[in-house]
Each structure stands twice: as structure tokens, then as C-alpha cells.
Design a protein around this motif. Structure first.
Motif, PDB file in Angstrom:
ATOM      1  N   ARG A  29       0.878  -1.174   0.000  1.00  0.00           N
ATOM      2  CA  ARG A  29       0.000   0.000   0.000  1.00  0.00           C
ATOM      3  C   ARG A  29       0.903   1.209   0.000  1.00  0.00           C
ATOM      4  N   THR A  30       0.403   2.329  -0.502  1.00  0.00           N
ATOM      5  CA  THR A  30       1.187   3.558  -0.428  1.00  0.00           C
ATOM      6  C   THR A  30       0.248   4.746  -0.251  1.00  0.00           C
ATOM      7  N   ARG A  31       0.716   5.698   0.561  1.00  0.00           N
ATOM      8  CA  ARG A  31      -0.099   6.857   0.898  1.00  0.00           C
ATOM      9  C   ARG A  31       0.837   8.057   1.003  1.00  0.00           C
ATOM     10  N   ASN A  32       0.501   9.150   0.357  1.00  0.00           N
ATOM     11  CA  ASN A  32       1.343  10.360   0.433  1.00  0.00           C
ATOM     12  C   ASN A  32       0.661  11.390   1.304  1.00  0.00           C
ATOM     13  N   ILE A  33       1.410  11.944   2.251  1.00  0.00           N
ATOM     14  CA  ILE A  33       0.869  13.052   3.038  1.00  0.00           C
ATOM     15  C   ILE A  33       1.929  14.141   3.041  1.00  0.00           C
ATOM     16  N   GLY A  34       1.765  15.100   2.177  1.00  0.00           N
ATOM     17  CA  GLY A  34       2.705  16.221   2.103  1.00  0.00           C
ATOM     18  C   GLY A  34       4.133  15.758   1.843  1.00  0.00           C
ATOM     19  N   ASN A  35       4.965  15.937   2.828  1.00  0.00           N
ATOM     20  CA  ASN A  35       6.372  15.592   2.658  1.00  0.00           C
ATOM     21  C   ASN A  35       6.721  14.214   3.195  1.00  0.00           C
ATOM     22  N   MET A  36       5.698  13.394   3.347  1.00  0.00           N
ATOM     23  CA  MET A  36       5.909  12.023   3.848  1.00  0.00           C
ATOM     24  C   MET A  36       5.228  11.027   2.915  1.00  0.00           C
ATOM     25  N   VAL A  37       5.889   9.861   2.769  1.00  0.00           N
ATOM     26  CA  VAL A  37       5.228   8.743   2.087  1.00  0.00           C
ATOM     27  C   VAL A  37       5.146   7.589   3.083  1.00  0.00           C
ATOM     28  N   VAL A  48       5.327  -4.616   6.794  1.00  0.00           N
ATOM     29  CA  VAL A  48       5.705  -3.621   7.789  1.00  0.00           C
ATOM     30  C   VAL A  48       5.528  -2.231   7.193  1.00  0.00           C
ATOM     31  N   GLN A  49       5.187  -1.289   8.076  1.00  0.00           N
ATOM     32  CA  GLN A  49       5.036   0.085   7.597  1.00  0.00           C
ATOM     33  C   GLN A  49       6.405   0.756   7.502  1.00  0.00           C
ATOM     34  N   VAL A  50       6.637   1.416   6.384  1.00  0.00           N
ATOM     35  CA  VAL A  50       7.878   2.164   6.180  1.00  0.00           C
ATOM     36  C   VAL A  50       7.492   3.625   5.965  1.00  0.00           C
ATOM     37  N   THR A  51       8.102   4.541   6.713  1.00  0.00           N
ATOM     38  CA  THR A  51       7.820   5.960   6.470  1.00  0.00           C
ATOM     39  C   THR A  51       9.034   6.579   5.790  1.00  0.00           C
ATOM     40  N   VAL A  52       8.754   7.321   4.759  1.00  0.00           N
ATOM     41  CA  VAL A  52       9.825   7.982   4.008  1.00  0.00           C
ATOM     42  C   VAL A  52       9.590   9.492   4.114  1.00  0.00           C
ATOM     43  N   ALA A  53      10.540  10.180   4.745  1.00  0.00           N
ATOM     44  CA  ALA A  53      10.411  11.639   4.897  1.00  0.00           C
ATOM     45  C   ALA A  53      11.210  12.310   3.785  1.00  0.00           C
ATOM     46  N   LYS A  54      10.637  13.377   3.274  1.00  0.00           N
ATOM     47  CA  LYS A  54      11.245  14.065   2.133  1.00  0.00           C
ATOM     48  C   LYS A  54      12.698  14.461   2.425  1.00  0.00           C
ATOM     49  N   GLU A  64      10.391  10.217  -6.941  1.00  0.00           N
ATOM     50  CA  GLU A  64      10.247   8.902  -7.588  1.00  0.00           C
ATOM     51  C   GLU A  64       9.516   7.927  -6.662  1.00  0.00           C
ATOM     52  N   VAL A  65       9.942   7.902  -5.422  1.00  0.00           N
ATOM     53  CA  VAL A  65       9.331   6.979  -4.454  1.00  0.00           C
ATOM     54  C   VAL A  65       7.851   7.331  -4.269  1.00  0.00           C
ATOM     55  N   LYS A  66       7.612   8.633  -4.212  1.00  0.00           N
ATOM     56  CA  LYS A  66       6.244   9.111  -4.027  1.00  0.00           C
ATOM     57  C   LYS A  66       5.322   8.654  -5.163  1.00  0.00           C
ATOM     58  N   SER A  67       5.890   8.542  -6.352  1.00  0.00           N
ATOM     59  CA  SER A  67       5.044   8.188  -7.505  1.00  0.00           C
ATOM     60  C   SER A  67       4.952   6.671  -7.740  1.00  0.00           C
ATOM     61  N   LEU A  68       5.647   5.880  -6.914  1.00  0.00           N
ATOM     62  CA  LEU A  68       5.604   4.427  -7.145  1.00  0.00           C
ATOM     63  C   LEU A  68       4.209   3.867  -6.904  1.00  0.00           C
ATOM     64  N   LEU A  69       3.826   2.920  -7.760  1.00  0.00           N
ATOM     65  CA  LEU A  69       2.515   2.269  -7.621  1.00  0.00           C
ATOM     66  C   LEU A  69       2.665   0.982  -6.818  1.00  0.00           C
ATOM     67  N   ILE A  70       1.550   0.468  -6.344  1.00  0.00           N
ATOM     68  CA  ILE A  70       1.620  -0.784  -5.572  1.00  0.00           C
ATOM     69  C   ILE A  70       2.207  -1.894  -6.443  1.00  0.00           C
ATOM     70  N   GLU A  71       2.898  -2.805  -5.745  1.00  0.00           N
ATOM     71  CA  GLU A  71       3.607  -3.951  -6.338  1.00  0.00           C
ATOM     72  C   GLU A  71       4.928  -3.568  -7.010  1.00  0.00           C
TER      73      GLU A  71
END
Ligand code: 4AD
Ligand code: MG
Length: 433
Positions: A29-37, A48-54, A64-71
Motif C-alpha cells: 500500500r502507499t499513501r502520500n501526506i505532504g512531505n511524507m510517504v 511492515v510500515q515504512v515511512t519515508v520523509a522528504k 520517484e518513491v512518491k510516484s511508485l505504484l503498488i507492487e
């Protein structure tokens, strides 16, 4: 951490809190919230949940990471933190994300019909549901090998291409064999009966084929069949061998796939924990009486279908053995009961929700009786000459059974339909993918 790659399952543990880990897998799953993915990273062991901060990644990489689709497949390096808001109490804060393979738009999204999932089975195998079921399936196969081998049974293979019907001509799959018609095997049994007089007790796990045109939730056209054939066995010993196998499978699934079972069928864990022998045994005649008492319209001589078997098993809290069927509704090779030659020495083991799980019998060793039964079934006994030879040269009492592996899985996992018990199901209207 000195280990290069860790399993997702491993990091969901206090002992890694604060540590740096390397993970690789797929975006579930992927969800973008402002400067976080927020990514859910899946590997074969868990999610597991992974948080990626800008501000942790270079600008381009973050986009690039922000635009990745599931799978999409990725590699993540990050720090494990305990966080009560995360689904498992832990999350990984990414310090670096490498993109292995960006995915196209995945054809399976939230809402999907059964047909759509079957059409995309090759992708649906990535679902948590299929992973749980297929893990249990793997354990079932291992348990069957372990059970028979621990009893000294040897593994024996019979041909898949055969000129013979074992279970009646109606469900044979014809194959064009250089302009002659042969069939895909319905059962390993007839060849196994030839082999035991040399090799001794044997078993197999192999595909069997039935051209069952009736579309029921418990029939496949190609299923995996665990079969056994043993020397000198009588019907009571064959019952014990069937009960022993089922209990061993249940024990192994609890040992190795407890979590998977709980995910698929919560009540299954408790049911299996309480499951113990002996299973009740009733005769076919008693089964008919029970069904009549329950208001079902059955008469002596009827074969049981899904409704009868469901009703019958609902009357017991354990699997139930039904013995002494009339010979007319059973296969030609079953031995007649000397006390009542209208009945055969064999059984079906029935389990709740599914019905018949095992079919087995003592084998007829009298050549004339076999020929008579083959004729009654509309078969030409001359096709069975080699099989009849097994009775002409020092036959001995023997018996065996077959257990449908997908039916075991259907029972253990409480599946509505048998197709989910096998990775790529074959049914009357499906042979793809
Ligand atoms: O009762 P069956 O037809 O018995 C035999 O084939 C014997 N020759 C076995 C033996 O004695 N060696 O099939 C055995 C089991 C059934 O109880 C059922 O669990 C499974 O095989 N089975 C099927 N499973 C899925 N789809 C089908 N079309 C099946 N047909 C049978
Ligand atoms: Mg049967």
C-alpha cells in the motif's frame, strides 16, 4: 546489523528497536501526506510500515518513491522504531530507498469479482490470503510424506497416461495418443496394487484427473491425490491409517502455520487443537437412517451428494467414517463383505463443511468377482488383463485409500470453494492461466 537483508517478520520485534535494518520487497500500500510517504512493505514473511520523509532522500529520489505504484519492488535501509500507531507496533523510518522495479498499474485493486481474481491468478498469488493458504498447503504436503515415511511406507509412482478407468468411465479425460484414445489417470491405485507384492507398503502424492462436468464447490478436474496401499490390511486398520494421517496433518499445521490458519479461519485453531481420535464410525445404513430422521429424502441405495454429506457431518463434532456401502455405488475393486455380499468393505471419511475427504477400501482379490463387477460397470474385462494377473499369482489381502489434498485444505481453512486450495485451479470452465 551485520546481516545484509532481513525478513520483515524479524524486524517486528522489540530487539530491533533503534537498529538499522535492510529490507527488500514489494509495495503493498502507499499513501502520500505532504512531505511524507507511508509505504506498506511486503515480503514473503509479512508486512511492515515504512515511512519515508522528504528530507531523508535526495529531492529527485523522494519524488520517484512518491510516484511508485503498488507492487513496485524496492530496497529499504532504515531504522526500526516502536510506534503504537503502526499496525504491528513497529515501523521503519527510511534512510535510503532503492527502486528495483517500478510496477505498472496493478490489475487487482480494492473491489474485484471472483472471475477477475481467477483471470489474474498469477498476480493474485501475491495476496496475503493466497500466501497463507499456500503456506498451509506446503505444510500439508510435508506432513503426508512425513506420516507415511515414518511408518516405513515407500514412495511409488504410477503413470499419468493410462488406457484404464479406475473410478468409472464417466469421468475419464481422453488424450489423443498417436491416434489412439488413452486417458489421464483418475488414480494411482491399479498400478500400486501391482507394485505392493514386490515393494511392500507404498504411498504417493500425485495429480489425478476427473472430467467432472458437474460444477460443485468441491470438485476440480485436476487435483492432488495422496494415496496409499498396504499389505495385509483389514478395514479397521485402514480406518486407523486414515485417521492417523488426518490427525498428523492437523498437528503439523498447528505447529508450522498457526498464524496463517488464524488469519484465514480464526476458529480453525481451536477446532484443530481439540481434534483427537477416535473418529466416530457409522455404517452406510445408519447414515441413511440418520438423514431420514433429519427429514432428508434419501432411500437405501442412493449415493450421497453435497447436501447429504453436509447434513451428516453437521451431526458430529468430529470427522466421521461411513462404512459398508452397497456395492452398486462403489468402485469395482472393492471387496465384498463376507457377512453381507451386497456391501463392500470400505469407507468414506467425511469432514464438516466439505464432505468426503478420503475414499478407501479393502481390495477384491477374486478374479471372477472382479470380472463380473467390471461387466456390470460396462467395462471390457480384457482391458484389465494385466490387473487381473495381480490376482492370479499369489495375491494377498490388501487395502488402500485416496485423500484429496485440496479437500483437506478446504476443510482446514474453511474455504467456500475448493479452487482457492490450489494455486492454478482447473475446473470445467477454467484452464487459464
Ligand atoms: O473416492 P475416490 O474417487 O477414490 C479413488 O480414487 C481411489 N482409487 C483411492 C484409493 O483407494 N487409492 O477419490 C479419493 C479422494 C476423494 O475422497 C476426494 O477427497 C478426492 O479424492 N477427490 C477429489 N478432489 C477434488 N476434485 C475431485 N474431482 C475429486 N475426486 C476425488
Ligand atoms: Mg469416493
Amino acid at each position: 546489523m551485520n546481516k545484509d537483508w532481513m525478513d520483515v517478520k524479524e524486524v517486528l520485534d522489540d530487539k530491533y528497536t533503534g537498529k538499522k535494518v535492510n529490507l527488500r520487497g514489494w509495495i503493498h500500500r502507499t499513501r502520500n501526506i505532504g512531505n511524507m510517504v507511508f509505504l506498506n512493505l511486503r515480503d514473503p514473511t509479512g508486512i511492515v510500515q515504512v515511512t519515508v520523509a522528504k528530507d531523508e532522500l535526495e529531492e529527485d529520489r523522494f519524488e520517484e518513491v512518491k510516484s511508485l505504484l503498488i507492487e513496485s519492488s524496492i530496497k529499504v535501509t532504515g531504522q526500526v522504531v516502536s510506534d503504537q500507531r503502526a499496525p504491528d507496533g513497529f515501523e521503519v523510518r527510511a534512510r535510503d530507498v532503492k527502486i528495483v522495479h517500478p510496477a505498472n498499474v496493478f490489475p487487482i485493486q480494492e473491489d474485484h469479482s471472483v472471475e477477475h481474481l481467477l483471470e489474474n491468478r498469477h498476480l493474485w498469488l501475491r495476496s496475503t490470503r493466497m500466501r497463507n493458504i499456500l503456506s498451509i498447503r506446503s505444510t500439508v504436503f510435508g506432513a503426508i510424506h512425513e506420516f507415511f515415511r515414518s511408518k516405513g511406507y515407500k514412495e511409488f509412482q504410477s503413470p499419468i497416461i493410462t488406457p484404464l478407468a479406475c473410478e468409472g468411465g464417466a469421468t475419464l479425460f481422453p488424450v489423443d495418443y498417436f491416434d489412439e484414445e488413452v486417458y489421464l489417470t483418475q488414480s494411482w491405485q491399479l498400478y500400486a496394487e501391482a507394485a505392493i507384492f514386490g515393494l511392500g507398503n507404498i504411498y504417493t502424492i500425485a495429480p489425478s484427473f476427473r472430467a467432472e462436468k458437474s460444477k460443485t464447490p468441491r470438485h476440480l478436474t485436476e487435483f492432488w491425490h495422496a494415496e496409499v496401499e498396504g499389505l495385509w490390511l483389514d478395514n479397521d486398520e485402514l480406518i486407523e491409517l486414515g485417521e492417523g494421517l488426518v490427525l498428523h496433518i492437523a498437528k503439523k499445521v498447528l505447529e508450522d502455520d498457526r498464524q496463517e490458519l488464524e488469519n484465514i479461519y480464526k476458529d480453525g485453531v481451536e477446532y484443530l487443537e481439540n481434534l483427537e481420535g477416535p473418529f466416530p464410525r457409522i455404517t452406510y445404513e445408519e447414515a441413511i437412517d440418520l438423514l431420514k430422521k433429519e427429514g432428508m429424502e434419501v432411500i437405501y441405495g442412493d449415493d450421497f451428494g453435497v447436501p447429504e454429506e453436509k447434513k451428516l457431518t453437521s451431526l458430529f463434532d468430529k470427522p466421521v467414517f461411513v462404512t459398508h456401502y452397497p456395492k452398486e455405488i462403489k468402485a469395482f475393486y472393492m471387496k465384498r463383505d463376507e457377512n453381507d455380499p451386497t456391501k463392500v468393505l470400505g469407507y468414506d471419511l467425511m469432514v464438516p463443511h466439505v464432505g468426503e475427504l478420503i475414499g478407501g477400501s479393502v481390495r477384491e482379490t477374486d478374479v471372477d468377482s472382479l470380472i463380473a463387477r467390471l461387466k456390470e460397470e460396462g467395462e471390457d474385462p480384457s482391458n484389465y488383463e494385466w490387473f487381473l494377473d495381480t490376482r492370479r499369482y499369489g495375491s494377498v489381502p490388501h487395502a488402500g485409500y485416496g485423500l484429496g489434498i485440496e479437500r483437506v485444505i478446504m476443510w482446514l481453512c474453511n474455504l467456500d470453494h475448493i479452487r482457492d486450495a490450489i494455486p492454478f485451479p482447473r475446473t470445467p470452465n477454467r484452464y487459464r492461466p
